[in-house]
Enzyme design. Structure first.
Site, PDB file in Angstrom:
ATOM      1  N   CYS A 112       0.816  -1.231   0.000  1.00  0.00           N
ATOM      2  CA  CYS A 112       0.000   0.000   0.000  1.00  0.00           C
ATOM      3  C   CYS A 112       0.842   1.270   0.000  1.00  0.00           C
ATOM      4  O   CYS A 112       0.311   2.370  -0.161  1.00  0.00           O
ATOM      5  CB  CYS A 112      -0.956  -0.013   1.187  1.00  0.00           C
ATOM      6  SG  CYS A 112      -1.915  -1.518   1.279  1.00  0.00           S
ATOM      7  N   HIS A 246      -3.332   6.709   2.623  1.00  0.00           N
ATOM      8  CA  HIS A 246      -3.785   5.421   2.104  1.00  0.00           C
ATOM      9  C   HIS A 246      -5.106   5.090   2.788  1.00  0.00           C
ATOM     10  O   HIS A 246      -5.252   5.247   4.004  1.00  0.00           O
ATOM     11  CB  HIS A 246      -2.727   4.349   2.397  1.00  0.00           C
ATOM     12  CG  HIS A 246      -3.250   2.962   2.215  1.00  0.00           C
ATOM     13  ND1 HIS A 246      -3.887   2.563   1.063  1.00  0.00           N
ATOM     14  CD2 HIS A 246      -3.261   1.881   3.050  1.00  0.00           C
ATOM     15  CE1 HIS A 246      -4.258   1.301   1.198  1.00  0.00           C
ATOM     16  NE2 HIS A 246      -3.893   0.871   2.384  1.00  0.00           N
ATOM     17  N   ASN A 276     -10.361  -0.617   0.551  1.00  0.00           N
ATOM     18  CA  ASN A 276      -8.901  -0.500   0.505  1.00  0.00           C
ATOM     19  C   ASN A 276      -8.416  -1.047  -0.838  1.00  0.00           C
ATOM     20  O   ASN A 276      -8.492  -2.252  -1.073  1.00  0.00           O
ATOM     21  CB  ASN A 276      -8.306  -1.291   1.682  1.00  0.00           C
ATOM     22  CG  ASN A 276      -6.786  -1.337   1.672  1.00  0.00           C
ATOM     23  OD1 ASN A 276      -6.149  -0.952   0.684  1.00  0.00           O
ATOM     24  ND2 ASN A 276      -6.205  -1.814   2.751  1.00  0.00           N
TER      25      ASN A 276
HETATM   26  O1  UT7 Z   1      -2.754  -4.468   3.809  1.00  0.00           O
HETATM   27  C1  UT7 Z   1      -3.674  -4.785   4.771  1.00  0.00           C
HETATM   28  C2  UT7 Z   1      -4.247  -3.598   5.392  1.00  0.00           C
HETATM   29  N1  UT7 Z   1      -4.976  -4.020   6.523  1.00  0.00           N
HETATM   30  C3  UT7 Z   1      -5.714  -3.218   7.215  1.00  0.00           C
HETATM   31  O2  UT7 Z   1      -5.833  -2.073   6.910  1.00  0.00           O
HETATM   32  C4  UT7 Z   1      -6.425  -3.775   8.424  1.00  0.00           C
HETATM   33  C5  UT7 Z   1      -6.498  -2.785   9.528  1.00  0.00           C
HETATM   34  N2  UT7 Z   1      -7.386  -3.292  10.542  1.00  0.00           N
HETATM   35  C6  UT7 Z   1      -8.710  -3.094  10.475  1.00  0.00           C
HETATM   36  O3  UT7 Z   1      -9.197  -2.439   9.558  1.00  0.00           O
HETATM   37  C7  UT7 Z   1      -9.560  -3.667  11.570  1.00  0.00           C
HETATM   38  O4  UT7 Z   1      -8.720  -4.245  12.554  1.00  0.00           O
HETATM   39  C8  UT7 Z   1     -10.585  -4.724  11.064  1.00  0.00           C
HETATM   40  C9  UT7 Z   1     -11.686  -4.034  10.281  1.00  0.00           C
HETATM   41  C10 UT7 Z   1      -9.904  -5.768  10.203  1.00  0.00           C
HETATM   42  C11 UT7 Z   1     -11.253  -5.404  12.263  1.00  0.00           C
HETATM   43  O5  UT7 Z   1     -11.858  -4.436  13.102  1.00  0.00           O
HETATM   44  P1  UT7 Z   1     -11.589  -4.479  14.674  1.00  0.00           P
HETATM   45  O6  UT7 Z   1     -12.361  -3.395  15.265  1.00  0.00           O
HETATM   46  O7  UT7 Z   1     -10.101  -4.456  14.883  1.00  0.00           O
HETATM   47  O8  UT7 Z   1     -12.227  -5.860  15.100  1.00  0.00           O
HETATM   48  P2  UT7 Z   1     -11.523  -7.128  15.766  1.00  0.00           P
HETATM   49  O9  UT7 Z   1     -10.626  -7.816  14.815  1.00  0.00           O
HETATM   50  O10 UT7 Z   1     -10.960  -6.717  17.105  1.00  0.00           O
HETATM   51  O11 UT7 Z   1     -12.782  -8.058  16.015  1.00  0.00           O
HETATM   52  C12 UT7 Z   1     -13.848  -7.679  16.901  1.00  0.00           C
HETATM   53  C13 UT7 Z   1     -14.969  -8.698  16.756  1.00  0.00           C
HETATM   54  C14 UT7 Z   1     -14.501 -10.151  16.812  1.00  0.00           C
HETATM   55  O12 UT7 Z   1     -15.476 -10.890  17.500  1.00  0.00           O
HETATM   56  P3  UT7 Z   1     -15.283 -11.298  19.050  1.00  0.00           P
HETATM   57  O13 UT7 Z   1     -14.025 -12.118  19.073  1.00  0.00           O
HETATM   58  O14 UT7 Z   1     -15.167  -9.986  19.781  1.00  0.00           O
HETATM   59  O15 UT7 Z   1     -16.533 -12.055  19.351  1.00  0.00           O
HETATM   60  C15 UT7 Z   1     -14.475 -10.581  15.353  1.00  0.00           C
HETATM   61  O16 UT7 Z   1     -14.686 -11.972  15.205  1.00  0.00           O
HETATM   62  O17 UT7 Z   1     -15.599  -8.548  15.476  1.00  0.00           O
HETATM   63  C16 UT7 Z   1     -15.654  -9.821  14.820  1.00  0.00           C
HETATM   64  N3  UT7 Z   1     -15.591  -9.611  13.386  1.00  0.00           N
HETATM   65  C17 UT7 Z   1     -16.688  -9.371  12.643  1.00  0.00           C
HETATM   66  N4  UT7 Z   1     -17.992  -9.287  12.974  1.00  0.00           N
HETATM   67  C18 UT7 Z   1     -18.855  -9.027  11.981  1.00  0.00           C
HETATM   68  C19 UT7 Z   1     -14.496  -9.568  12.586  1.00  0.00           C
HETATM   69  N5  UT7 Z   1     -14.864  -9.308  11.313  1.00  0.00           N
HETATM   70  C20 UT7 Z   1     -16.221  -9.185  11.325  1.00  0.00           C
HETATM   71  C21 UT7 Z   1     -17.175  -8.917  10.341  1.00  0.00           C
HETATM   72  N6  UT7 Z   1     -18.469  -8.836  10.704  1.00  0.00           N
HETATM   73  N7  UT7 Z   1     -16.830  -8.709   9.050  1.00  0.00           N
END
Ligand code: UT7
Length: 321
Positions: A112, A246, A276
């Site tokens: 990115c 980005h 993204n």
């Molecule tokens: O080149 C790669 C670039 N990558 C990025 O830019 C990623 C940067 N990170 C992010 O954008 C965020 O970390 C994410 C959008 C990927 C995830 O958001 P988050 O607020 O960090 O959520 P999390 O990973 O801490 O997950 C919170 C909860 C989890 O459930 P539990 O364990 O609390 O029950 C996940 O299983 O949200 C759950 N979860 C979802 N729920 C509904 C994860 N993905 C989803 C989803 N829909 N799509």
């Protein structure tokens, strides 16, 4: 001052729109969750166009709006992590597609951050005085490497391309701070090309990521990076008209604004429309800003373009437009 000028900016995205509600028909998620946690409402998905096809469209638009003949292009760089082939490069395919017979061409692999690294590379070639017209395109068809069954990542990504025609401008402002930290497996895996003579299993890896870790890395590194760039040039954020980050997650951009103690209005955000798009996100944003009148060539507005991503790689460029 060895500055550079954007003579033209352009972008091209596939026409097919993939909305959050559609994704929620095959993975356990909702439109509400995706919008709240990422800011993404929809993304464009290629239904057959490859990275070179998107890039060639951008190249044609750049030449058209600048009124430049293909023969006058000196260098073509494409920043991508989803090339059509390992070889030839996407940039060589663009050269062929445009008929830019006098150019040389190569790809940049910096995830990115690729477009920002490309700008930096182009600035050095222009400063040498040997080259006049450089096309830098950021293009990715991330849908090729997205694990569409992983709800933690598939909601983020989209396909697209953007680029600029860059020329030298001795009076323009230019400064940069670029970084890499090789060997950090923050995305939970490498995308591997395996030699068939090795004993290792030959398999295709999808893009994997530890979202939370990437989130924290992005907020910290971008905040520090912008601060060190401003210190280098003796400016403050008040001197900067726009920051073009980005587009990885709307919440990352909000957190960076908060840490820098500045308003979100300084940041250009269009992630809601495209998700993204990796190396394409910054040039798509730039192109939109010229189209919607936020930026205008010759006004001298100061912008910071900041990328971050796999590698790890990150970096920012300060330039006037
Ligand atoms: O080149 C790669 C670039 N990558 C990025 O830019 C990623 C940067 N990170 C992010 O954008 C965020 O970390 C994410 C959008 C990927 C995830 O958001 P988050 O607020 O960090 O959520 P999390 O990973 O801490 O997950 C919170 C909860 C989890 O459930 P539990 O364990 O609390 O029950 C996940 O299983 O949200 C759950 N979860 C979802 N729920 C509904 C994860 N993905 C989803 C989803 N829909 N799509």
């Amino acid at each position: 001052m060895n500055g550079v000028k954007i003579r033209a900016a352009a972008h091209y995205v596939p026409s097919a729109v993939l909305g959050n509600d559609q994704i929620s028909t095959w993975v356990d998620t909702t439109d509400e969750w995706i919008v709240k946690r990422t800011g993404v409402s929809q993304r464009r998905i290629s239904e057959g166009e490859n990275t070179s096809d998107l890039s060639i469209e951008v190249g044609k638009q750049l030449l058209g709006s600048a009124g430049l003949a293909a023969e006058d292009v000196d260098l073509i760089m494409v920043a991508t992590i989803t090339p059509d082939y390992l070889t030839p490069s996407v940039a060589c395919l663009v050269q062929e597609g445009l008929g830019a017979v006098n150019a040389f061409a190569f790809d940049i692999s910096a995830a990115c951050s690729g477009f920002v690294f490309g700008l930096s590379t182009a600035q050095k070639y222009l400063a040498s005085g040997q080259y006049k017209n450089i096309l830098i395109i950021g293009a990715d068809v991330l849908s090729k490497i997205t694990d569409w069954d992983d709800r933690g990542s598939c909601i983020l990504f989209g396909d697209g391309a953007g680029g600029v025609l860059l020329v030298a401008d001795p009076d323009a402002l230019y400064s940069e701070k670029l970084h890499s930290r090789g060997g950090t497996v923050i995305n939970g895996g490498h995308m591997e090309v395996v030699n068939p003579f090795s004993k290792r299993e030959r398999k295709f890896d999808f893009l994997k990521l530890d979202g939370r870790e990437v989130f924290d890395f992005a907020v910290k590194s971008v905040t520090e990076n912008i601060t060190e760039l401003l210190e280098k040039v003796g400016m403050t954020l008040d001197d900067i008209d726009h920051i073009i980050p980005h587009q990885a997650n709307g919440r990352i951009i909000e957190a960076i604004a908060k840490k820098l103690k500045t308003g979100l209005e300084k940041f250009y955000v269009n992630i809601q429309k495209y998700g993204n798009t990796s190396a394409a996100s910054i040039p798509i944003a730039l192109s939109e800003m010229f189209t919607n009148g936020t930026l205008k060539q010759g006004t001298g507005k100061k912008v910071i373009l900041v990328g971050f991503g796999g590698g790890l790689t990150w970096g920012s460029v300060l330039m006037s437009v």
